[in-house]
Scaffold this motif. Structure first.
Motif, PDB file in Angstrom:
ATOM      1  N   SER A 215      -0.474  -5.511   2.449  1.00 37.97           N
ATOM      2  CA  SER A 215      -1.741  -5.623   2.042  1.00 37.97           C
ATOM      3  C   SER A 215      -2.404  -4.900   0.334  1.00 37.97           C
ATOM      4  N   ILE A 216      -1.830  -3.840   0.120  1.00 37.47           N
ATOM      5  CA  ILE A 216      -1.935  -3.685  -1.756  1.00 37.47           C
ATOM      6  C   ILE A 216      -1.286  -5.164  -2.210  1.00 37.47           C
ATOM      7  N   SER A 217      -0.315  -5.936  -2.250  1.00 34.28           N
ATOM      8  CA  SER A 217      -0.607  -6.664  -2.729  1.00 34.28           C
ATOM      9  C   SER A 217      -0.920  -7.924  -2.529  1.00 34.28           C
ATOM     10  N   THR A 218      -2.116  -7.980  -1.530  1.00 37.25           N
ATOM     11  CA  THR A 218      -3.023  -8.583  -0.869  1.00 37.25           C
ATOM     12  C   THR A 218      -3.928  -8.748  -1.986  1.00 37.25           C
ATOM     13  N   ARG A 219      -4.756  -7.465  -1.862  1.00 38.66           N
ATOM     14  CA  ARG A 219      -6.127  -6.735  -3.188  1.00 38.66           C
ATOM     15  C   ARG A 219      -5.530  -7.120  -3.715  1.00 38.66           C
ATOM     16  N   ARG A 220      -4.649  -6.630  -4.478  1.00 37.50           N
ATOM     17  CA  ARG A 220      -4.439  -7.245  -6.427  1.00 37.50           C
ATOM     18  C   ARG A 220      -4.057  -8.629  -6.479  1.00 37.50           C
ATOM     19  N   TRP A 221      -3.775  -9.419  -5.500  1.00 36.15           N
ATOM     20  CA  TRP A 221      -3.652 -10.692  -5.512  1.00 36.15           C
ATOM     21  C   TRP A 221      -5.362 -11.501  -5.465  1.00 36.15           C
ATOM     22  N   TYR A 222      -6.065 -10.603  -4.750  1.00 29.98           N
ATOM     23  CA  TYR A 222      -7.275 -11.381  -4.789  1.00 29.98           C
ATOM     24  C   TYR A 222      -8.376 -10.629  -5.555  1.00 29.98           C
ATOM     25  N   ILE A 223      -8.482  -9.412  -6.335  1.00 28.64           N
ATOM     26  CA  ILE A 223      -8.971  -9.470  -7.327  1.00 28.64           C
ATOM     27  C   ILE A 223      -8.102  -9.897  -8.557  1.00 28.64           C
ATOM     28  N   SER A 224      -7.313 -10.223  -8.477  1.00 23.29           N
ATOM     29  CA  SER A 224      -6.708 -11.425  -9.967  1.00 23.29           C
ATOM     30  C   SER A 224      -7.353 -13.182  -9.417  1.00 23.29           C
ATOM     31  N   ILE A 236      -6.011  -1.162   3.334  1.00 17.55           N
ATOM     32  CA  ILE A 236      -5.961  -1.373   4.644  1.00 17.55           C
ATOM     33  C   ILE A 236      -6.647   0.156   5.823  1.00 17.55           C
ATOM     34  N   ILE A 237      -6.780   0.845   4.526  1.00 11.78           N
ATOM     35  CA  ILE A 237      -7.436   2.123   5.317  1.00 11.78           C
ATOM     36  C   ILE A 237      -8.431   2.561   4.324  1.00 11.78           C
ATOM     37  N   PRO A 238      -9.971   2.322   4.931  1.00 11.55           N
ATOM     38  CA  PRO A 238     -10.912   2.381   4.716  1.00 11.55           C
ATOM     39  C   PRO A 238     -11.237   3.602   4.123  1.00 11.55           C
ATOM     40  N   PHE A 239     -11.870   3.209   2.284  1.00 14.39           N
ATOM     41  CA  PHE A 239     -12.343   4.674   1.151  1.00 14.39           C
ATOM     42  C   PHE A 239     -10.368   5.492   0.793  1.00 14.39           C
ATOM     43  N   VAL A 240      -9.662   4.874   1.153  1.00 14.56           N
ATOM     44  CA  VAL A 240      -8.162   5.249   1.055  1.00 14.56           C
ATOM     45  C   VAL A 240      -7.622   4.965   0.145  1.00 14.56           C
ATOM     46  N   LEU A 241      -6.965   3.994   0.973  1.00 16.53           N
ATOM     47  CA  LEU A 241      -5.812   3.257   0.548  1.00 16.53           C
ATOM     48  C   LEU A 241      -6.254   1.393   0.607  1.00 16.53           C
TER      49      LEU A 241
END
Length: 241
Positions: A215-224, A236-241
Protein backbone atom coordinates in the motif's frame (compact mmCIF):
# COMPACT_ATOMS: atom_id res chain seq x y z
CA UNK A 1 5.94 -23.31 8.78
CA UNK A 2 4.71 -20.36 10.84
CA UNK A 3 8.24 -19.02 11.21
CA UNK A 4 9.00 -19.56 7.50
CA UNK A 5 5.77 -17.82 6.51
CA UNK A 6 6.40 -14.87 8.82
CA UNK A 7 10.01 -14.32 7.75
CA UNK A 8 9.24 -14.71 4.05
CA UNK A 9 6.25 -12.38 3.92
CA UNK A 10 7.73 -9.70 6.18
CA UNK A 11 10.83 -9.75 3.97
CA UNK A 12 8.52 -9.29 0.99
CA UNK A 13 6.90 -6.31 2.74
CA UNK A 14 10.28 -4.64 3.30
CA UNK A 15 11.16 -5.26 -0.36
CA UNK A 16 7.91 -3.62 -1.48
CA UNK A 17 8.60 -0.52 0.61
CA UNK A 18 12.14 -0.30 -0.82
CA UNK A 19 10.83 -0.55 -4.39
CA UNK A 20 11.72 -4.18 -5.14
CA UNK A 21 8.32 -5.44 -6.17
CA UNK A 22 6.93 -8.90 -6.73
CA UNK A 23 6.83 -9.39 -10.48
CA UNK A 24 3.12 -9.09 -11.24
CA UNK A 25 2.14 -5.57 -10.17
CA UNK A 26 1.95 -2.33 -12.13
CA UNK A 27 5.24 -1.28 -10.52
CA UNK A 28 7.19 -3.94 -12.38
CA UNK A 29 8.54 -3.74 -15.93
CA UNK A 30 9.00 -7.07 -17.68
CA UNK A 31 12.21 -7.76 -19.59
CA UNK A 32 12.57 -9.76 -22.78
CA UNK A 33 14.88 -12.25 -21.06
CA UNK A 34 12.21 -13.34 -18.55
CA UNK A 35 9.72 -16.09 -19.28
CA UNK A 36 6.17 -14.90 -18.86
CA UNK A 37 2.54 -15.90 -18.94
CA UNK A 38 -0.62 -13.75 -19.20
CA UNK A 39 -1.44 -12.18 -15.83
CA UNK A 40 -4.99 -13.54 -15.78
CA UNK A 41 -3.78 -17.09 -16.28
CA UNK A 42 -1.09 -16.57 -13.66
CA UNK A 43 -3.57 -15.39 -11.03
CA UNK A 44 -5.91 -18.31 -11.74
CA UNK A 45 -2.93 -20.59 -11.24
CA UNK A 46 -2.12 -18.71 -8.04
CA UNK A 47 -5.46 -19.28 -6.32
CA UNK A 48 -6.71 -22.62 -7.68
CA UNK A 49 -4.44 -25.06 -5.76
CA UNK A 50 -5.30 -23.47 -2.38
CA UNK A 51 -9.01 -23.43 -3.30
CA UNK A 52 -8.93 -27.13 -4.23
CA UNK A 53 -7.08 -27.98 -1.02
CA UNK A 54 -9.56 -26.04 1.14
CA UNK A 55 -12.46 -27.73 -0.67
CA UNK A 56 -10.88 -31.18 -0.41
CA UNK A 57 -10.36 -30.73 3.35
CA UNK A 58 -14.11 -31.31 3.84
CA UNK A 59 -13.63 -34.88 2.57
CA UNK A 60 -10.09 -35.49 3.87
CA UNK A 61 -10.94 -34.32 7.41
CA UNK A 62 -14.72 -34.79 7.84
CA UNK A 63 -16.87 -34.76 10.98
CA UNK A 64 -14.91 -32.12 12.83
CA UNK A 65 -15.94 -29.39 15.28
CA UNK A 66 -18.03 -26.39 14.28
CA UNK A 67 -14.96 -24.15 14.53
CA UNK A 68 -13.03 -26.40 12.15
CA UNK A 69 -15.94 -26.64 9.70
CA UNK A 70 -16.30 -22.86 9.74
CA UNK A 71 -12.57 -22.38 9.18
CA UNK A 72 -12.60 -24.69 6.15
CA UNK A 73 -15.68 -22.87 4.85
CA UNK A 74 -14.18 -19.38 5.06
CA UNK A 75 -10.91 -20.51 3.46
CA UNK A 76 -12.82 -22.14 0.61
CA UNK A 77 -15.02 -19.06 0.17
CA UNK A 78 -11.97 -16.77 0.24
CA UNK A 79 -10.22 -18.51 -2.65
CA UNK A 80 -13.46 -19.08 -4.58
CA UNK A 81 -14.09 -15.33 -4.44
CA UNK A 82 -10.58 -14.62 -5.71
CA UNK A 83 -11.00 -16.98 -8.65
CA UNK A 84 -14.41 -15.45 -9.41
CA UNK A 85 -12.89 -11.96 -9.39
CA UNK A 86 -10.09 -13.02 -11.74
CA UNK A 87 -12.59 -14.50 -14.18
CA UNK A 88 -15.33 -11.86 -14.05
CA UNK A 89 -14.23 -8.68 -12.21
CA UNK A 90 -10.58 -7.79 -12.68
CA UNK A 91 -9.17 -6.44 -15.94
CA UNK A 92 -5.71 -7.62 -17.00
CA UNK A 93 -3.54 -6.19 -19.74
CA UNK A 94 -0.04 -7.40 -18.93
CA UNK A 95 2.06 -10.45 -18.19
CA UNK A 96 3.47 -12.15 -15.13
CA UNK A 97 6.94 -13.61 -14.72
CA UNK A 98 6.83 -17.41 -14.77
CA UNK A 99 8.79 -17.76 -11.53
CA UNK A 100 6.28 -15.46 -9.78
CA UNK A 101 3.41 -17.53 -11.20
CA UNK A 102 5.00 -20.55 -9.51
CA UNK A 103 5.85 -18.81 -6.23
CA UNK A 104 2.36 -17.39 -5.55
CA UNK A 105 0.42 -20.72 -5.62
CA UNK A 106 3.12 -22.38 -3.52
CA UNK A 107 2.78 -19.68 -0.85
CA UNK A 108 -1.03 -19.80 -0.76
CA UNK A 109 -1.07 -23.61 -0.83
CA UNK A 110 1.50 -24.04 1.95
CA UNK A 111 -0.15 -21.47 4.22
CA UNK A 112 -3.61 -22.93 3.69
CA UNK A 113 -2.34 -26.45 4.35
CA UNK A 114 -0.54 -25.31 7.51
CA UNK A 115 -3.61 -23.52 8.89
CA UNK A 116 -5.89 -26.49 8.18
CA UNK A 117 -3.42 -29.04 9.58
CA UNK A 118 -2.78 -27.00 12.74
CA UNK A 119 -6.54 -26.72 13.30
CA UNK A 120 -6.89 -30.48 12.94
CA UNK A 121 -4.29 -30.99 15.67
CA UNK A 122 -6.41 -28.96 18.13
CA UNK A 123 -9.47 -31.23 17.91
CA UNK A 124 -8.74 -32.92 21.26
CA UNK A 125 -7.96 -29.62 22.99
CA UNK A 126 -10.49 -27.68 25.12
CA UNK A 127 -12.03 -24.56 23.62
CA UNK A 128 -10.04 -21.34 24.17
CA UNK A 129 -10.92 -19.50 27.41
CA UNK A 130 -11.64 -16.37 25.35
CA UNK A 131 -13.72 -17.45 22.37
CA UNK A 132 -13.16 -15.21 19.31
CA UNK A 133 -15.20 -17.36 16.92
CA UNK A 134 -18.18 -15.05 16.45
CA UNK A 135 -16.17 -11.80 16.33
CA UNK A 136 -14.04 -13.60 13.74
CA UNK A 137 -17.09 -14.44 11.64
CA UNK A 138 -18.18 -10.79 11.75
CA UNK A 139 -14.72 -9.52 10.76
CA UNK A 140 -14.45 -12.05 7.95
CA UNK A 141 -17.82 -11.03 6.47
CA UNK A 142 -16.97 -7.32 6.72
CA UNK A 143 -13.55 -7.93 5.20
CA UNK A 144 -14.60 -10.10 2.27
CA UNK A 145 -17.53 -7.82 1.43
CA UNK A 146 -15.48 -4.62 1.59
CA UNK A 147 -12.67 -6.19 -0.42
CA UNK A 148 -15.07 -7.34 -3.15
CA UNK A 149 -16.82 -3.96 -3.31
CA UNK A 150 -13.59 -2.02 -3.77
CA UNK A 151 -12.31 -4.51 -6.33
CA UNK A 152 -15.55 -3.88 -8.21
CA UNK A 153 -14.95 -0.11 -8.07
CA UNK A 154 -11.43 -0.62 -9.42
CA UNK A 155 -12.79 -2.73 -12.30
CA UNK A 156 -15.07 0.15 -13.36
CA UNK A 157 -12.26 2.72 -13.59
CA UNK A 158 -11.33 1.83 -17.16
CA UNK A 159 -13.42 1.02 -20.21
CA UNK A 160 -12.89 -2.30 -21.96
CA UNK A 161 -10.09 -1.18 -24.29
CA UNK A 162 -8.48 1.39 -21.99
CA UNK A 163 -5.08 0.66 -20.48
CA UNK A 164 -4.07 3.90 -18.75
CA UNK A 165 -4.30 4.13 -14.97
CA UNK A 166 -6.67 6.50 -13.17
CA UNK A 167 -7.01 7.67 -9.58
CA UNK A 168 -9.70 5.50 -7.93
CA UNK A 169 -12.81 7.19 -6.58
CA UNK A 170 -15.75 6.13 -4.42
CA UNK A 171 -16.04 4.03 -1.28
CA UNK A 172 -13.02 4.42 0.97
CA UNK A 173 -10.83 5.41 -1.98
CA UNK A 174 -11.46 9.02 -0.94
CA UNK A 175 -9.58 8.29 2.30
CA UNK A 176 -7.00 5.63 1.36
CA UNK A 177 -5.58 4.45 -1.95
CA UNK A 178 -5.76 0.75 -0.99
CA UNK A 179 -9.04 0.10 0.86
CA UNK A 180 -9.20 -3.34 -0.79
CA UNK A 181 -6.00 -4.23 1.08
CA UNK A 182 -7.40 -2.80 4.32
CA UNK A 183 -10.44 -5.07 4.04
CA UNK A 184 -8.24 -8.02 3.11
CA UNK A 185 -6.34 -7.49 6.36
CA UNK A 186 -9.64 -7.35 8.26
CA UNK A 187 -10.66 -10.58 6.53
CA UNK A 188 -7.41 -12.32 7.51
CA UNK A 189 -7.82 -11.17 11.12
CA UNK A 190 -11.29 -12.70 11.03
CA UNK A 191 -9.86 -16.02 9.85
CA UNK A 192 -7.28 -15.98 12.65
CA UNK A 193 -10.00 -15.25 15.22
CA UNK A 194 -12.06 -18.17 13.91
CA UNK A 195 -9.05 -20.49 14.04
CA UNK A 196 -7.31 -19.22 17.19
CA UNK A 197 -4.15 -21.14 16.32
CA UNK A 198 -0.60 -19.82 16.04
CA UNK A 199 -0.22 -20.44 12.26
CA UNK A 200 -3.41 -18.50 11.51
CA UNK A 201 -2.36 -15.54 13.68
CA UNK A 202 1.15 -15.55 12.20
CA UNK A 203 -0.24 -15.58 8.67
CA UNK A 204 -2.57 -12.71 9.52
CA UNK A 205 0.31 -10.62 10.89
CA UNK A 206 2.71 -11.44 8.05
CA UNK A 207 0.19 -10.93 5.24
CA UNK A 208 -0.94 -7.69 6.87
CA UNK A 209 2.67 -6.51 6.91
CA UNK A 210 3.06 -7.31 3.23
CA UNK A 211 -0.17 -5.55 2.25
CA UNK A 212 0.85 -2.47 4.25
CA UNK A 213 4.18 -2.43 2.43
CA UNK A 214 2.47 -2.76 -0.92
CA UNK A 215 0.00 0.00 0.00
CA UNK A 216 2.84 2.39 0.83
CA UNK A 217 4.44 1.60 -2.54
CA UNK A 218 1.10 2.07 -4.30
CA UNK A 219 0.58 5.52 -2.80
CA UNK A 220 4.13 6.49 -3.71
CA UNK A 221 3.50 5.32 -7.29
CA UNK A 222 0.28 7.33 -7.63
CA UNK A 223 1.99 10.47 -6.31
CA UNK A 224 4.75 10.04 -8.90
CA UNK A 225 2.31 9.49 -11.79
CA UNK A 226 -0.44 12.01 -10.99
CA UNK A 227 0.28 15.64 -10.13
CA UNK A 228 -3.30 16.06 -8.91
CA UNK A 229 -3.19 13.09 -6.52
CA UNK A 230 -4.83 14.29 -3.26
CA UNK A 231 -2.14 14.42 -0.59
CA UNK A 232 -4.63 13.78 2.24
CA UNK A 233 -5.41 10.32 0.84
CA UNK A 234 -3.40 7.86 2.93
CA UNK A 235 -2.01 4.46 1.94
CA UNK A 236 -4.18 1.99 3.87
CA UNK A 237 -5.36 3.32 7.26
CA UNK A 238 -7.61 6.41 7.06
CA UNK A 239 -6.03 9.58 8.54
CA UNK A 240 -3.03 7.58 9.87
CA UNK A 241 -0.94 5.65 7.32
Amino acid sequence: MSVISFVTVVHGASQEIRGKHLQYSKFWSITNAQKRIPSKRGMILGYTPAFLLALASFWILPNQSFRFMLLKSVLTLHFFKRIFEVLFIHKYSGNMALDTAILIPLCYLSNTATIVYAQNLTQTFPEPPIDLLYPGMALFLVGISGNFYHHYLLSKLRAKDEKEYKIPKGGLFDLVICPHYLFEIIESIGVSFISQTLPAFIFSISSGSYLMGQSISTRRWYISKFEDFPKDVKAIIPFVL
